[in-house]
Scaffold this active site. Structure first.
Site, short mmCIF file in Angstrom:
data_model
loop_
_atom_site.label_atom_id
_atom_site.label_comp_id
_atom_site.label_asym_id
_atom_site.label_seq_id
_atom_site.Cartn_x
_atom_site.Cartn_y
_atom_site.Cartn_z
CB CYS A 194 -7.45 -0.77 0.57
SG CYS A 194 -8.28 0.22 -0.66
CE LYS A 209 -8.48 7.87 3.93
NZ LYS A 209 -7.23 7.83 3.22
C1 UGA Z 1 -4.78 2.64 1.40
C2 UGA Z 1 -3.31 2.92 1.04
O1 UGA Z 1 -2.79 3.92 1.91
C3 UGA Z 1 -3.17 3.39 -0.41
O2 UGA Z 1 -1.80 3.54 -0.75
C4 UGA Z 1 -3.81 2.33 -1.32
O3 UGA Z 1 -3.78 2.74 -2.68
C5 UGA Z 1 -5.26 2.12 -0.92
O4 UGA Z 1 -5.30 1.69 0.47
C6 UGA Z 1 -5.83 1.08 -1.83
O5 UGA Z 1 -5.32 -0.03 -1.87
O6 UGA Z 1 -6.74 1.41 -2.64
P1 UGA Z 1 -6.88 4.15 2.11
O7 UGA Z 1 -7.58 2.85 2.41
O8 UGA Z 1 -7.60 5.18 1.32
O9 UGA Z 1 -5.49 3.88 1.33
O10 UGA Z 1 -6.55 4.82 3.50
P2 UGA Z 1 -5.26 5.05 4.43
O11 UGA Z 1 -5.01 6.50 4.53
O12 UGA Z 1 -4.14 4.20 4.05
O13 UGA Z 1 -5.85 4.56 5.85
C7 UGA Z 1 -6.28 3.21 6.04
C8 UGA Z 1 -6.68 3.00 7.48
O14 UGA Z 1 -5.54 3.01 8.33
C9 UGA Z 1 -7.62 4.06 8.04
O15 UGA Z 1 -8.60 3.43 8.85
C10 UGA Z 1 -6.72 4.96 8.86
O16 UGA Z 1 -7.38 5.63 9.90
C11 UGA Z 1 -5.72 3.94 9.39
N1 UGA Z 1 -4.41 4.51 9.75
C12 UGA Z 1 -3.60 5.04 8.80
C13 UGA Z 1 -3.96 4.43 11.07
O17 UGA Z 1 -4.68 3.93 11.96
N2 UGA Z 1 -2.72 4.92 11.39
C14 UGA Z 1 -1.91 5.47 10.45
O18 UGA Z 1 -0.78 5.89 10.83
C15 UGA Z 1 -2.34 5.53 9.14
#
Ligand code: UGA
Length: 471
Positions: free
Chosen positions: A283, A343
């Site tokens: 995403c 993740k």
């Molecule tokens: C993300 C959004 O959080 C959701 O709200 C959205 O619905 C989704 O995309 C989508 O558009 O379908 P997702 O991709 O499942 O969800 O994962 P996240 O938990 O948001 O993490 C995304 C990335 O950011 C991962 O690589 C994670 O490790 C990283 N991340 C997240 C960080 O490096 N630091 C953080 O503080 C949070």
């Protein structure tokens, strides 16, 4: 009492499959359509296809009863009042979202439409997509009174998708017609009215009978922008804290303290301020690029988004630089890698920063043994085993005789390793943690040299004692 609404969900990927079972859990009869026959028969046979909490339970409960799987979109269209489009919108070469699957589905629905239906965009799409869908319907001869197109973006995260769907922070419905808006309200009534949260067998989460999720009604265009803007903003938060973490490294400050100090300001909030090796997944990278491209096409300078992307790319390179700084030469070095998924708690490897880092290190001549609790099979398909790359059976097997351990994915189990066993297994007790899973002082007490993100490098207690006695 809310009434069941017959629903079709087109697409059985993360969003489609989770939406289908969750709508069933909310009491609606659902037909989930996919044009991939193998996927459909796997789902009919009880395979869940993706690694997601509560999905096996809900599929077990409703499969082939309240949720049916089929390849027949025409039949699903006829039998439903609302048709959710949840097919992929991959990134095309110039960064735009590729909407060809959405168009193909829209045309097919249009050709089998005989009575009023509300068409719901659930896939992440750029602003104006609803107009294009309406146009596709009209071009296929559908009269205007027979359909409405609304936008109902999904905000679920992988790994917690089912709980996020049933306990959302908000439900956004972009509808330019009263009739369509009312149908969407009815669909979500079990959540917004709080009824779902009275159930003892309901999926647990933060929403309650007294605090059900709000439903925000907007125009279709606003809803489309809300989705892109939300993802771009979250990505910006991550890139921001990653840039701050680099500043902390340069000054020997501690980014965890900085993030906590910032996050206590309720205007900023503590979430999505975890520094690391950059964001990945299906995403954020795609949606930041698509939002940037939409702005460009509209003649709007949104170069802030290019900076977000730039920092994200640099963060991976910086991590490889950190490995080099700990090990001197990389060629021939044996590395134990923990984490391949983008993740923790998912087997998804799309745009995984962990895999990009593994590739960079292989290019530098490293020899890698990698372990991930769920993502090895998927990774094997893009990175087959070789002389330089082996997939390990557990964390300790991955680090056996390695020159250093790298932590690349925030799986909870990687934060609970047996440190004594780890130290014994490694050739040199060096841990380079791209996810800040450990307290540096605990690592040094266990004899590790510990490099993490945005925190001072930490050295084993005995080395420090030797250094100070030399000093
Ligand atoms: C993300 C959004 O959080 C959701 O709200 C959205 O619905 C989704 O995309 C989508 O558009 O379908 P997702 O991709 O499942 O969800 O994962 P996240 O938990 O948001 O993490 C995304 C990335 O950011 C991962 O690589 C994670 O490790 C990283 N991340 C997240 C960080 O490096 N630091 C953080 O503080 C949070």
């Amino acid at each position: 009492m809310s009434k069941p609404i017959p629903i079709a969900v087109v697409g059985s990927g993360y969003v489609g499959l989770v939406a289908a079972v969750c709508f069933a859990e909310m009491g609606h009869p659902v037909i989930c359509v996919d044009n991939d026959e193998r996927k459909v028969s796997a789902l009919q046979g009880g395979d869940t296809l993706i690694h997601e909490h509560y999905l096996p339970e809900l599929l077990g409960k409703y499969r082939n009863s309240r949720v049916r799987f089929t390849t027949d979109l025409a039949e699903a269209t006829r039998e439903s009042d609302a048709i959710f489009i949840a097919v992929g919108t991959p990134q095309s070469e110039n960064g735009d979202a590729d909407l060809s699957y959405v168009e193909a589905v829209a045309c097919e629905i249009a050709r089998s439409l005989t009575s009023y239906k509300v068409i719901v965009e659930k896939s992440t799409v750029p602003v104006y997509t609803n107009e294009w869908i309406s146009r596709a319907f009209e071009r296929n001869g559908v009269e205007r009174h027979l359909f409405d197109v609304v936008s109902n973006p999904e905000f679920l995260r992988e790994g917690t998708a089912v709980a996020d769907f049933l306990h959302p922070d908000r439900i956004v419905v972009g509808a330019d017609s009263e009739r369509a808006g009312a149908i969407l309200r009815d669909i979500y009534a079990p959540l917004t009215g709080g009824k779902y949260y009275e159930r003892e067998d309901g999926i647990p989460g933060p929403c309650t009978v007294s605090e059900p999720p709000p439903l925000l009604m907007t125009s279709t265009k606003s809803a489309e922008i809300i989705k892109h803007a939300s993802n771009a903003f979250l990505a910006l938060k991550i890139s921001f804290i990653n840039a701050v973490s680099n500043l902390c490294e340069a000054t020997n400050a501690n980014v965890e303290q900085v993030a906590r100090g910032m996050g206590l300001d309720t205007r900023i909030g503590p979430k999505f301020l975890r520094p690391g090796i950059g964001y990945g997944g299906s995403c954020f990278p795609k949606d930041v690029a698509a939002f940037r491209s939409v702005a460009e096409q509209l003649g709007i300078d949104f170069s802030l988004l290019s900076e977000v992307e730039k920092i994200n790319i640099q963060q991976k390179k910086r991590f490889v630089g950190k490995v080099r700084s700990a090990l001197w030469n990389l060629r021939g070095k044996r590395l134990g890698v923990l984490g391949l998924a983008f993740k923790g708690d998912t087997d998804d490897i799309r745009e995984s920063p962990a895999i990009e880092i593994v590739k960079m290190l292989l290019n530098e001549g490293c020899i890698i043994a990698a372990f991930d609790p769920a993502a090895i099979e998927r990774t094997r398909q893009v990175l087959p085993e070789s002389k330089e790359l082996r997939y390990a059976s557990n964390a300790y097997d991955a680090v056996a005789d390695a020159d250093a351990l790298l932590i690349l994915t925030d799986w909870p189990e990687f934060a609970e390793l047996d440190l004594k066993r780890l130290n014994k297994a490694l050739r040199y007790p060096i841990v380079i943690d791209g996810r800040n899973l450990y307290d540096p002082s605990v690592m040094t007490e266990h004899g590790f040299t510990y490099l993490s993100v945005g925190r001072p490098a930490a050295y084993p207690v005995r080395d420090l004692a030797a250094a100070s006695s030399r000093g």
